[in-house]
Motif scaffolding. Structure first.
Motif, PDB file in Angstrom:
ATOM      1  N   VAL A   1       7.880  -0.387  14.942  1.00  0.00           N
ATOM      2  CA  VAL A   1       8.092  -1.489  14.011  1.00  0.00           C
ATOM      3  C   VAL A   1       7.785  -0.947  12.623  1.00  0.00           C
ATOM      4  CG1 VAL A   1       7.360  -3.801  13.292  1.00  0.00           C
ATOM      5  CG2 VAL A   1       7.445  -3.228  15.727  1.00  0.00           C
ATOM      6  N   VAL A   2       8.716  -1.166  11.701  1.00  0.00           N
ATOM      7  CA  VAL A   2       8.558  -0.667  10.335  1.00  0.00           C
ATOM      8  C   VAL A   2       8.551  -1.857   9.387  1.00  0.00           C
ATOM      9  CG1 VAL A   2       9.620   0.728   8.518  1.00  0.00           C
ATOM     10  CG2 VAL A   2       9.757   1.471  10.908  1.00  0.00           C
ATOM     11  N   VAL A   3       7.526  -1.923   8.530  1.00  0.00           N
ATOM     12  CA  VAL A   3       7.459  -2.982   7.527  1.00  0.00           C
ATOM     13  C   VAL A   3       8.375  -2.588   6.371  1.00  0.00           C
ATOM     14  CG1 VAL A   3       5.964  -4.271   5.955  1.00  0.00           C
ATOM     15  CG2 VAL A   3       5.080  -3.531   8.167  1.00  0.00           C
ATOM     16  N   LEU A   4       9.262  -3.496   5.992  1.00  0.00           N
ATOM     17  CA  LEU A   4      10.178  -3.246   4.880  1.00  0.00           C
ATOM     18  C   LEU A   4       9.542  -3.687   3.564  1.00  0.00           C
ATOM     19  CD1 LEU A   4      13.473  -4.473   6.576  1.00  0.00           C
ATOM     20  CD2 LEU A   4      12.616  -2.137   6.370  1.00  0.00           C
ATOM     21  N   LYS A   5      10.231  -3.421   2.478  1.00  0.00           N
ATOM     22  CA  LYS A   5       9.728  -3.765   1.156  1.00  0.00           C
ATOM     23  C   LYS A   5       9.486  -5.267   1.049  1.00  0.00           C
ATOM     24  CE  LYS A   5      10.673  -3.256  -3.719  1.00  0.00           C
ATOM     25  NZ  LYS A   5      11.569  -2.754  -4.743  1.00  0.00           N
ATOM     26  N   SER A   6       8.321  -5.607   0.512  1.00  0.00           N
ATOM     27  CA  SER A   6       7.963  -7.016   0.329  1.00  0.00           C
ATOM     28  C   SER A   6       7.009  -7.121  -0.857  1.00  0.00           C
ATOM     29  CB  SER A   6       7.297  -7.568   1.597  1.00  0.00           C
ATOM     30  OG  SER A   6       6.019  -6.985   1.771  1.00  0.00           O
ATOM     31  N   HIS A   7       6.533  -8.328  -1.079  1.00  0.00           N
ATOM     32  CA  HIS A   7       5.576  -8.554  -2.154  1.00  0.00           C
ATOM     33  C   HIS A   7       4.136  -8.590  -1.647  1.00  0.00           C
ATOM     34  CE1 HIS A   7       8.630  -9.167  -5.173  1.00  0.00           C
ATOM     35  NE2 HIS A   7       9.273  -9.967  -4.323  1.00  0.00           N
ATOM     36  N   GLU A   8       3.949  -8.217  -0.387  1.00  0.00           N
ATOM     37  CA  GLU A   8       2.598  -8.148   0.162  1.00  0.00           C
ATOM     38  C   GLU A   8       1.826  -7.038  -0.553  1.00  0.00           C
ATOM     39  OE1 GLU A   8       1.428 -10.372   3.037  1.00  0.00           O
ATOM     40  OE2 GLU A   8       2.972 -11.161   1.727  1.00  0.00           O
ATOM     41  N   GLY A   9       0.526  -7.235  -0.671  1.00  0.00           N
ATOM     42  CA  GLY A   9      -0.292  -6.209  -1.300  1.00  0.00           C
ATOM     43  C   GLY A   9      -0.323  -4.953  -0.444  1.00  0.00           C
ATOM     44  N   PRO A  10      -0.271  -3.784  -1.074  1.00  0.00           N
ATOM     45  CA  PRO A  10      -0.286  -2.524  -0.327  1.00  0.00           C
ATOM     46  C   PRO A  10      -1.503  -2.392   0.587  1.00  0.00           C
ATOM     47  CG  PRO A  10       0.137  -2.131  -2.666  1.00  0.00           C
ATOM     48  CD  PRO A  10      -0.175  -3.582  -2.509  1.00  0.00           C
ATOM     49  N   LYS A  11      -2.606  -2.965   0.167  1.00  0.00           N
ATOM     50  CA  LYS A  11      -3.832  -2.909   0.970  1.00  0.00           C
ATOM     51  C   LYS A  11      -3.623  -3.621   2.312  1.00  0.00           C
ATOM     52  CE  LYS A  11      -8.358  -5.081   0.838  1.00  0.00           C
ATOM     53  NZ  LYS A  11      -9.254  -5.913   0.029  1.00  0.00           N
ATOM     54  N   TYR A  12      -2.988  -4.788   2.272  1.00  0.00           N
ATOM     55  CA  TYR A  12      -2.783  -5.563   3.499  1.00  0.00           C
ATOM     56  C   TYR A  12      -1.737  -4.921   4.405  1.00  0.00           C
ATOM     57  CZ  TYR A  12      -5.478  -8.884   0.831  1.00  0.00           C
ATOM     58  OH  TYR A  12      -6.463  -9.457   0.098  1.00  0.00           O
ATOM     59  N   VAL A  13      -0.693  -4.392   3.791  1.00  0.00           N
ATOM     60  CA  VAL A  13       0.330  -3.698   4.584  1.00  0.00           C
ATOM     61  C   VAL A  13      -0.283  -2.469   5.248  1.00  0.00           C
ATOM     62  CG1 VAL A  13       2.522  -2.464   4.481  1.00  0.00           C
ATOM     63  CG2 VAL A  13       2.242  -4.591   3.201  1.00  0.00           C
ATOM     64  N   ALA A  14      -1.128  -1.766   4.533  1.00  0.00           N
ATOM     65  CA  ALA A  14      -1.789  -0.590   5.104  1.00  0.00           C
ATOM     66  C   ALA A  14      -2.669  -0.975   6.286  1.00  0.00           C
ATOM     67  CB  ALA A  14      -2.610   0.128   4.034  1.00  0.00           C
ATOM     68  N   MET A  15      -3.371  -2.100   6.177  1.00  0.00           N
ATOM     69  CA  MET A  15      -4.212  -2.574   7.291  1.00  0.00           C
ATOM     70  C   MET A  15      -3.356  -2.858   8.520  1.00  0.00           C
ATOM     71  SD  MET A  15      -6.956  -5.261   5.815  1.00  0.00           S
ATOM     72  CE  MET A  15      -7.417  -5.197   4.112  1.00  0.00           C
ATOM     73  N   VAL A  16      -2.224  -3.521   8.296  1.00  0.00           N
ATOM     74  CA  VAL A  16      -1.329  -3.860   9.401  1.00  0.00           C
ATOM     75  C   VAL A  16      -0.762  -2.592  10.033  1.00  0.00           C
ATOM     76  CG1 VAL A  16       0.911  -4.905   9.926  1.00  0.00           C
ATOM     77  CG2 VAL A  16      -0.758  -6.172   8.586  1.00  0.00           C
ATOM     78  N   LYS A  17      -0.325  -1.654   9.193  1.00  0.00           N
ATOM     79  CA  LYS A  17       0.234  -0.400   9.711  1.00  0.00           C
ATOM     80  C   LYS A  17      -0.797   0.363  10.529  1.00  0.00           C
ATOM     81  CE  LYS A  17       3.713   0.524   6.168  1.00  0.00           C
ATOM     82  NZ  LYS A  17       4.083   1.403   5.041  1.00  0.00           N
TER      83      LYS A  17
END
Length: 127
Positions: free
Chosen positions: A63-79
């Motif tokens: 599963v790959v997260v695409l570009k969004s307006h989520e904060g990089p910190k939160y996307v990194a946690m999810v990844k």
């Protein structure tokens, strides 16, 4: 005449493939479901959080997260803590597998889960 008919069939086939911007099939047989247009109303903390779900032989490859307006910190946690839980999950047996949310990124995690759920449902219906 036969060439003209064959050409017309090829054009129609190509057009139908290009019309589906939600799912594509790669040369190795992997289906990729993109939720950007499939689930635009599924919001994380800062808006839509689309993903691409790679499925091969009824199992999630990644599963790959695409570009969004989520904060990089939160996307990194999810990844880091959540996405790998999907790898290898069998989508034929049921719906989206239950995975643990990333601590500290609840809204983003919930959006990712819903996007994956919708991607799997789309795959099962259209493959």
């Amino acid at each position: 005449m036969k060439r003209l008919i064959a050409l017309a069939i090829m054009v129609c086939t190509f057009a139908s493939i290009m019309a589906d911007d939600v799912m594509r099939r790669e040369s190795d047989g992997t289906y990729v479901v993109n939720t950007a247009t499939l689930a635009p109303e599924v919001d994380g903390y800062n808006g839509p959080t689309p993903v691409e779900v790679y499925i091969k032989k009824n199992k999630i490859v990644k599963v790959v997260v695409l570009k969004s307006h989520e904060g990089p910190k939160y996307v990194a946690m999810v990844k880091k803590s959540m996405l790998q839980q999907y790898e290898g999950a069998n989508v034929k047996k049921g719906n989206a597998p239950e995975v643990d949310a990333a601590t500290g990124a609840t809204f983003t995690s919930n959006a990712i889960k819903e996007n994956v759920r919708r991607a799997i449902a789309y795959y099962k219906k259209h493959k």
